[in-house]
Each structure stands twice: as C-alpha cells, then as structure tokens.
Write a protein that holds these residues in place. Structure first.
Motif: not given
Length: 79
Positions: A53-67
């Motif tokens: 799951d890109h939302e849970a497993d990708c640190e790049i996505f999480r950083e770009a998407a914000g909290p």
C-alpha cells in the motif's frame, strides 16, 4: 483510496541513456514526489502490488502527502 500512487507516472528515459537496448525504449516508473525514476520494486509499491500500500509502505508518499487528516504537526497524539 486510489489504486495507485498519485505521484506515479511512466516516462521515457532521456537521450543520455540510449544504449540501443530495447529495454531503454520502454517507459519507466517516475516518482513526481521524489522527482526521479524509481526501480521496479519501488514501482510495485506505487501500484499497490503484492499486498503493498503506497500510503502505508512508501516513505516518499507519506512525506509528500503530509500528515493524515486529524494530525496537526509534530508531537500530535500526546507523544
């Protein structure tokens, strides 16, 4: 939740990588958040393959998407 990462797109490699190899002519996974091409294993995360799951497993996505919604800044949640 989208089925693929919204930062993912497929692009051709630039001229500097042309080697005459047929694999160079295929579009490659490009991460708009990281502003770079990503390897096939990273693209599996972007495409939510293999139970990823890109939302849970990708640190790049999480950083770009914000909290996540409801979380406001560092230290939120009582920690």
């Amino acid at each position: 939740m989208p089925d693929v990462c919204p930062y993912l797109e497929y692009r051709q490699l630039g001229d500097e990588t042309q080697s005459g190899d047929a694999t160079d002519s295929r579009p490659r996974a490009y991460c708009n958040a990281a502003e770079e091409f990503v390897q096939a294993m990273r693209a599996d995360v972007c495409n939510d393959r293999y139970g990823l799951d890109h939302e849970a497993d990708c640190e790049i996505f999480r950083e770009a998407a914000g909290p996540p919604e409801g979380v406001e800044g560092e230290g939120a949640g009582g920690d």
